[in-house]
Design an enzyme around this catalytic site. Structure first.
Site, PDB file in Angstrom:
ATOM      1  N   TYR A 122      -1.567 -13.612 -15.528  1.00 31.74           N
ATOM      2  CA  TYR A 122      -0.432 -13.856 -16.412  1.00 31.74           C
ATOM      3  C   TYR A 122       0.148 -12.593 -17.040  1.00 31.74           C
ATOM      4  CZ  TYR A 122      -0.167 -18.914 -16.310  1.00 31.74           C
ATOM      5  OH  TYR A 122       0.057 -20.214 -15.935  1.00 31.74           O
ATOM      6  N   LYS A 173     -13.117 -18.697  -8.403  1.00 28.51           N
ATOM      7  CA  LYS A 173     -12.935 -18.766  -6.951  1.00 28.51           C
ATOM      8  C   LYS A 173     -13.547 -17.506  -6.355  1.00 28.51           C
ATOM      9  CE  LYS A 173     -11.464 -20.479  -3.130  1.00 28.51           C
ATOM     10  NZ  LYS A 173     -12.227 -21.532  -2.450  1.00 28.51           N
ATOM     11  N   ASP A 205     -11.553 -25.138  -6.352  1.00 24.31           N
ATOM     12  CA  ASP A 205     -11.095 -26.177  -5.420  1.00 24.31           C
ATOM     13  C   ASP A 205     -12.013 -27.392  -5.482  1.00 24.31           C
ATOM     14  OD1 ASP A 205     -13.106 -24.567  -4.336  1.00 24.31           O
ATOM     15  OD2 ASP A 205     -12.292 -24.588  -2.292  1.00 24.31           O
ATOM     16  N   ASP A 229      -4.599 -23.379 -16.347  1.00 23.09           N
ATOM     17  CA  ASP A 229      -3.252 -23.959 -16.363  1.00 23.09           C
ATOM     18  C   ASP A 229      -3.188 -25.136 -15.400  1.00 23.09           C
ATOM     19  OD1 ASP A 229      -0.418 -24.134 -16.821  1.00 23.09           O
ATOM     20  OD2 ASP A 229      -0.148 -23.205 -14.858  1.00 23.09           O
ATOM     21  N   ASP A 233      -3.244 -29.548 -16.217  1.00 27.64           N
ATOM     22  CA  ASP A 233      -2.280 -30.566 -15.774  1.00 27.64           C
ATOM     23  C   ASP A 233      -2.988 -31.673 -14.999  1.00 27.64           C
ATOM     24  OD1 ASP A 233      -0.126 -29.073 -16.845  1.00 27.64           O
ATOM     25  OD2 ASP A 233       1.166 -29.605 -15.149  1.00 27.64           O
TER      26      ASP A 233
END
Ligand code: IPM
Ligand code: MN
Length: 334
Positions: A122, A173, A205, A229, A233
């Site tokens: 970010y 990851k 994942d 982030d 959601d």
């Protein structure tokens, strides 16, 4: 949402002295100004909390104002914890199979995401080369510092310990991205200081899959800025959607920035049907931070009641308006 938050605070003896700032897409389009320095300094020096409505406007396709205001405040105030509670207030809000929509007890969906909020991808570090040619390339750097990773992991464990949680899940990851291995190292190192809390690791994942399949087993998830982030959601999707998902940007001991997970929902503009619940629950996080835990609980109970009884806005399957839901929430404050 604000009258509901103010009323809950008032019943607990806290009067909120609120001030509205104009920074928005409108303001940006009119003046070219996103968040001027004096406004930033005012927010940094003079307030106890910042409640952010929502940002995003199709007239600003590059989203410059949102980046400057939201990401700018997160970075410049060093609000390194993005705290995103994910709780199912009523089984009917879950999109999962009916037999999995457990209500209450150990089988309820009730986890918190600790999203790192000041680094990762970010920061906008990177470069673009040869734009418009066949050799065009864009490199986006992901920053993982020892200090940054350690403090978000520490925050997740400390919160878990303070709230009687028994497990923290760290997600990265690192099987594909070697520069993320510091997450695993610090997770073990910091976790050693919390012997009563079980640690587990999930590649992001796999975690996405498991969150859909068995969300009830998660308690505390700590992860990078970007994965947090995305997972938040996903989490919102498990509990009724963005209309009910709250978040807080925190740096312990400093004023926080409180914003619903959702954006400004341009298709809803002017229709009076936006769900105020996400902002009301975000207000609960703010009251908690302001030392008014009882007011925060009142807001959560009010949402729980109104979710059960209605009226609900269309995003939650109802036909109510924003104003009707807000009124019902006010009436449900005990
Ligand atoms: C969020 C939002 C922001 C983010 C956007 C608007 C930059 O999606 O708060 O989750 O990615 O952090
Ligand atoms: Mn988001």
């Amino acid at each position: 949402a604000l009258p509901v938050i103010e009323a809950a605070a008032r019943t607990e003896g806290l009067t909120l002295d609120t001030e509205r700032l104009p920074y928005s897409a409108d303001h940006y389009l009119r003046t070219g100004e996103t968040l001027p320095d004096e406004a930033f300094e005012h927010l940094r020096d003079d307030v106890d909390g910042i409640l952010l409505g929502a940002l995003g406007d199709p007239r600003v396709p590059g989203n410059e104002h949102a980046r400057d205001i939201l990401l700018g405040l997160r970075f410049r105030l060093d609000l390194y914890i993005n705290f995103r509670p994910t709780r199912l207030f009523h089984p009917k809000l879950s999109p999962l199979r009916a037999d999995r929509r457990a209500d209450g007890g150990s089988t309820a969906i009730d986890f918190v995401i600790f999203r790192e909020n000041t680094e990762g991808q970010y920061l906008g570090k990177g470069r673009s080369e040869s734009i418009g040619t066949p050799d065009e390339v864009h490199v986006s750097e992901e920053v993982n510092t020892r200090k940054g990773v350690a403090r978000i992991i520490e925050a997740a464990f400390a919160w878990a310990a303070a709230h009687g949680k028994t497990r923290v899940t760290m997600s990265d990851k690192s099987n594909a991205i070697q520069f993320q291995r510091i997450w695993g190292r610090l997770f073990q190192e910091i976790g050693d200081r919390y012997p009563d809390i079980q640690r587990e690791h999930r590649y992001v994942d796999a975690l996405a899959l498991e969150l859909v399949r068995e969300p009830e087993r998660f308690q505390v998830i700590v992860t990078t800025n970007l994965y947090g982030d995305i997972l938040s959601d996903l989490g919102a999707g498990l509990i009724g959607g963005l209309g009910i998902a709250a978040s807080a940007n925190l740096h312990p001991g400093r004023p926080g920035l409180f914003e619903p997970v959702h954006g400004s929902a341009p298709p809803l503009v002017g229709k009076g049907v936006a769900n105020p619940m996400a902002t009301v629950l975000t207000g609960a996080l703010m009251l908690e931070q302001l030392g008014c835990a009882a007011g925060a609980m009142k807001l959560e109970r009010a949402v729980e009641r109104v979710v059960a009884s209605g009226p609900l806005t269309p995003d939650l399957g109802g036909q109510g308006s924003t104003a009707e839901v807000a009124r019902a929430l006010l009436d449900a404050l005990d």
